[in-house]
Each structure stands twice: as structure tokens, then as C-alpha cells.
Design an enzyme around this catalytic site. Structure first.
Site, short mmCIF file in Angstrom:
data_model
loop_
_atom_site.label_atom_id
_atom_site.label_comp_id
_atom_site.label_asym_id
_atom_site.label_seq_id
_atom_site.Cartn_x
_atom_site.Cartn_y
_atom_site.Cartn_z
CB ALA A 12 -22.29 6.39 -51.92
N PRO A 30 -25.14 4.69 -48.01
CG PRO A 30 -25.77 5.83 -49.96
CD PRO A 30 -25.89 5.88 -48.47
CB VAL A 31 -21.33 0.49 -49.52
CG1 VAL A 31 -19.88 0.06 -49.68
CG2 VAL A 31 -21.83 0.10 -48.13
CE LYS A 55 -16.50 12.69 -48.47
NZ LYS A 55 -16.50 12.87 -49.88
CG LEU A 75 -22.50 9.88 -49.78
CD1 LEU A 75 -23.86 9.25 -49.54
CD2 LEU A 75 -22.64 11.40 -49.88
CG ASP A 89 -12.18 11.37 -47.28
OD1 ASP A 89 -11.46 12.37 -47.51
OD2 ASP A 89 -12.96 10.86 -48.11
N GLY A 134 -18.56 6.74 -46.25
CA GLY A 134 -19.23 5.83 -45.31
C GLY A 134 -18.28 5.00 -44.48
N GLY A 135 -17.25 4.44 -45.09
CA GLY A 135 -16.28 3.63 -44.37
C GLY A 135 -15.44 4.48 -43.42
P1 ATP Z 1 -15.09 8.01 -50.12
O1 ATP Z 1 -16.13 9.07 -50.24
O2 ATP Z 1 -14.17 8.17 -48.90
O3 ATP Z 1 -14.36 7.71 -51.39
P2 ATP Z 1 -17.05 6.01 -50.44
O4 ATP Z 1 -18.29 6.54 -49.82
O5 ATP Z 1 -16.93 6.18 -51.92
O6 ATP Z 1 -15.82 6.68 -49.72
P3 ATP Z 1 -17.14 3.70 -48.77
O7 ATP Z 1 -18.61 3.55 -48.54
O8 ATP Z 1 -16.33 4.29 -47.69
O9 ATP Z 1 -16.88 4.51 -50.12
O10 ATP Z 1 -16.62 2.23 -49.13
C1 ATP Z 1 -15.62 1.96 -50.03
C2 ATP Z 1 -15.06 0.54 -49.81
O11 ATP Z 1 -14.65 0.38 -48.46
C3 ATP Z 1 -16.02 -0.58 -50.11
O12 ATP Z 1 -15.35 -1.45 -51.00
C4 ATP Z 1 -16.26 -1.30 -48.78
O13 ATP Z 1 -16.32 -2.69 -48.91
C5 ATP Z 1 -15.04 -0.91 -47.96
N1 ATP Z 1 -15.39 -0.76 -46.53
C6 ATP Z 1 -14.66 -1.20 -45.50
N2 ATP Z 1 -15.24 -0.92 -44.34
C7 ATP Z 1 -16.37 -0.26 -44.60
C8 ATP Z 1 -17.40 0.29 -43.79
N3 ATP Z 1 -17.39 0.19 -42.47
N4 ATP Z 1 -18.42 0.92 -44.42
C9 ATP Z 1 -18.42 1.02 -45.78
N5 ATP Z 1 -17.48 0.52 -46.58
C10 ATP Z 1 -16.45 -0.14 -46.01
#
Ligand code: ATP
Length: 288
Positions: free
Chosen positions: A97, A94-95, A10, A99, A136, A101-102
Site C-alpha cells: 500500500a 493494508p498490504v 509510515k 505504508l 525502510d 507494512g512489512g
Molecule cells: P513499502 O511502503 O515499504 O513499499 P508496502 O506498504 O508497499 O511497502 P508491504 O505491505 O510492506 O508493501 O508488502 C509488500 C510485499 O511484502 C507483499 O508482497 C507481501 O507479501 C510481502 N510481505 C512479507 N512480509 C510481510 C508482512 N509481514 N506484512 C506485509 N507484507 C509482507
């Protein structure tokens, strides 16, 4: 036999933080939409009653700290499923980020296992389960385009914006969402024109959408991670139609309507950054 579910990222077209609540969370108001940058979640049924996580091309927790594991575990308990599943996450988003992802992986596991295990739950049921994993997750269960209020779980669905190009750039520097919230002062900041953005989307006023891209977290993230500010400046001066940071960052994205311009900017950016993606805006809801 296995089932594959797509888990799109997203982006936030607007992100506003209204106030800190007594329970420690913040009330937000943000417009979120989905883009065609997606993880693939492969779900393999197992006879044995266990949840196994495998991750392709990425480093993520393989235990209950993985949000995909939590989704499977909650659904299993709720529906009293006594067989197991192997969840293979093909990680493209990307983790950490900004976006989601989790959250989108968790949401895709809920949608996918609902099919694989023939549970017959609605997206509303899955969103309710998803909220126990994160704020989210309900949005990611439905996908589409929505105004999210409360902690992010109170959703009002709106039309999809035009399906333009989205150029995403994730600088290497990480940012802590907790730290950003700590430094934010909701009473002292200018707020995005959320109502104006909703109206611009409704009337398909693309220029109006681009002008109203705004994220109140930007100044705080920029002060903690100056690279993010530099990338935003570069995108703005490159002629993209509109540019803003997504979530708490550090990913910055631009909307671009023109095909040639989108590919030219993508190629230029790839010259000095690794994590650059050129995808289409999706904005449409998932079907059960
Ligand atoms: P948001 O936009 O909801 O704040 P984000 O994109 O900043 O999320 P994520 O990529 O969702 O962050 O990941 C944040 C944390 O969640 C990381 O520390 C990661 O290790 C943990 N995590 C657990 N499961 C997952 C997954 N399936 N994919 C990505 N990260 C994960």
C-alpha cells in the site's frame, strides 16, 4: 506469557528521487512520519528452536518470505538464541500500500524479541540488522519523524508534525514499485521543497506543511493506476487541508485538523471505498 509489540505504518510527507546509483538502487530524500494505523505483533516463546508465523485477518507468506520471519531469523543468528518463537501478526495495515507494512512488522519483531529474549541491544543495533531486510526497516525500528536519504536508511530525526487527523484511502488497484522506478526520470522532474517542509515542521506552520506535501512518484503511479489520481482529486476537492500519495502508492492520504471535518470526510469516503482509515499522526520515536 507472551509479549505484544505495536507496528505502526509510515506515511511520506515528501518523497523525492534524486538519482539512480551504480548499485541499482536510487538515492532518495523523503520525510517520513508514523501514524496510528498499526499491526499488532504477538510474540510467544517456544522451547523448540523454530520460527512459526501465524497471520490473523490477512493473507501473507508464512515462511522466510515474511519480513517478520526474516527479522526473527537474523536476530536469532546474531545473538545465538537457541529457543524459538511463534509470531502472530494481527494485520491491520493494508498490504502493498506504500505504508511500509512489512517493514514495520519486521522492525516490531526486532524490538519485541530484543525484550522477550533480554538481548540488551540498542535501537541502533536493531536498525543495523533491519537494513539487511529492507531500506525502510531502520526508520521503522526507531519510528518518529525523519528525513531519510541514501536508500532510505540514512536518517536525520526532526520534530514531530502536529498530531492532526490522517485520512488514508487505499484504492484496490495495485502498483509495482519496480515498474515505477523504471519509468521515473529524476533529471527531468520537479522536486519537492524538502528544506521548506523541514522548516514548516520546525516552526509548527501547519498550513506550510500542507502546502508542501509532494511525492515525485505520483505522475508515474497515476499513469499506471488512474483510480489513484481520481481519489486524490476527490480528497482535494472535499476540503481536506492537504493531500498526497504515500510511498509508491496506491494509498493516498489527507491531513485534516478539524475533528468534525475529518469524520465527515471519512464517512463520505467509506460510502464508495472499502479500505479507508481515519487515524492520528503519531510522529514520536519508540523507546527501547
Ligand atoms: P513499502 O511502503 O515499504 O513499499 P508496502 O506498504 O508497499 O511497502 P508491504 O505491505 O510492506 O508493501 O508488502 C509488500 C510485499 O511484502 C507483499 O508482497 C507481501 O507479501 C510481502 N510481505 C512479507 N512480509 C510481510 C508482512 N509481514 N506484512 C506485509 N507484507 C509482507
Amino acid at each position: 506469557m507472551y509479549l505484544t509489540e505495536k507496528a505502526p505504518a509510515k506515511i511520506n510527507l515528501t518523497l523525492d528521487v534524486l538519482r539512480k546509483r551504480k548499485d541499482g538502487y536510487h538515492d532518495v530524500e523523503m520525510i517520513m512520519t508514523t501514524v496510528d494505523l498499526a499491526d499488532r505483533i504477538h510474540l510467544h516463546p517456544l522451547e523448540k528452536d523454530e520460527i512459526v508465523i501465524e497471520v490473523e485477518n490477512g493473507i501473507l507468506p508464512l515462511d522466510k518470505n515474511n519480513l517478520a520471519y526474516q527479522a526473527a531469523s537474523l536476530l536469532k543468528k546474531r545473538c545465538k538464541v537457541t529457543t524459538g518463537v511463534k509470531i502472530v501478526i494481527d494485520k491491520i495495515i493494508p498490504v502493498s500500500a506504500g505504508l511500509a507494512g512489512g517493514s514495520t512488522d519486521a522492525a516490531a519483531v526486532l524490538r519485541g524479541l530484543n525484550k522477550l529474549w533480554r538481548l540488551g541491544l540498542s535501537l541502533d543495533d536493531l536498525a543495523e540488522i533491519g537494513l539487511r531486510i529492507g531500506s525502510d526497516v531502520p526508520f521503522c525500528v526507531y519510528g518518529g519523524t525523519a528525513i531519510a536519504r541514501g536508500r532510505g536508511e540514512d536518517l536525520t530525526f526532526i520534530d514531530a508534525p502536529p498530531k492532526v487527523w490522517v485520512l488514508l484511502a487505499k484504492p484496490p488497484q495495485g502498483v509495482s514499485t519496480k515498474e515505477i522506478y523504471k519509468r521515473l526520470k529524476p533529471g527531468e522532474m520537479a522536486h519537492p521543497d524538502t528544506a521548506g517542509m523541514v522548516e514548516a515542521i520546525r516552526t509548527k506552520d501547519y498550513r506550510g506543511i500542507c502546502e508542501r506535501l509532494e511525492n515525485v512518484m505520483e505522475p508515474v503511479t497515476f499513469s499506471l493506476a488512474p483510480d489513484v489520481a481520481r481519489i486524490k482529486k476527490r480528497l482535494e476537492s472535499s476540503g481536506a487541508d492537504g493531500t498526497v500519495m504515500s510511498g509508491s502508492g496506491p494509498t493516498v492520504f489527507s491531513l485534516i485538523a478539524n475533528d468534525q471535518k475529518a469524520h465527515r470526510l471519512y464517512n463520505t469516503l467509506r460510502g464508495f471505498m472499502d479500505q479507508v482509515y481515519l487515524v492520528r499522526l503519531i510522529g514520536e520515536r519508540h523507546q527501547i
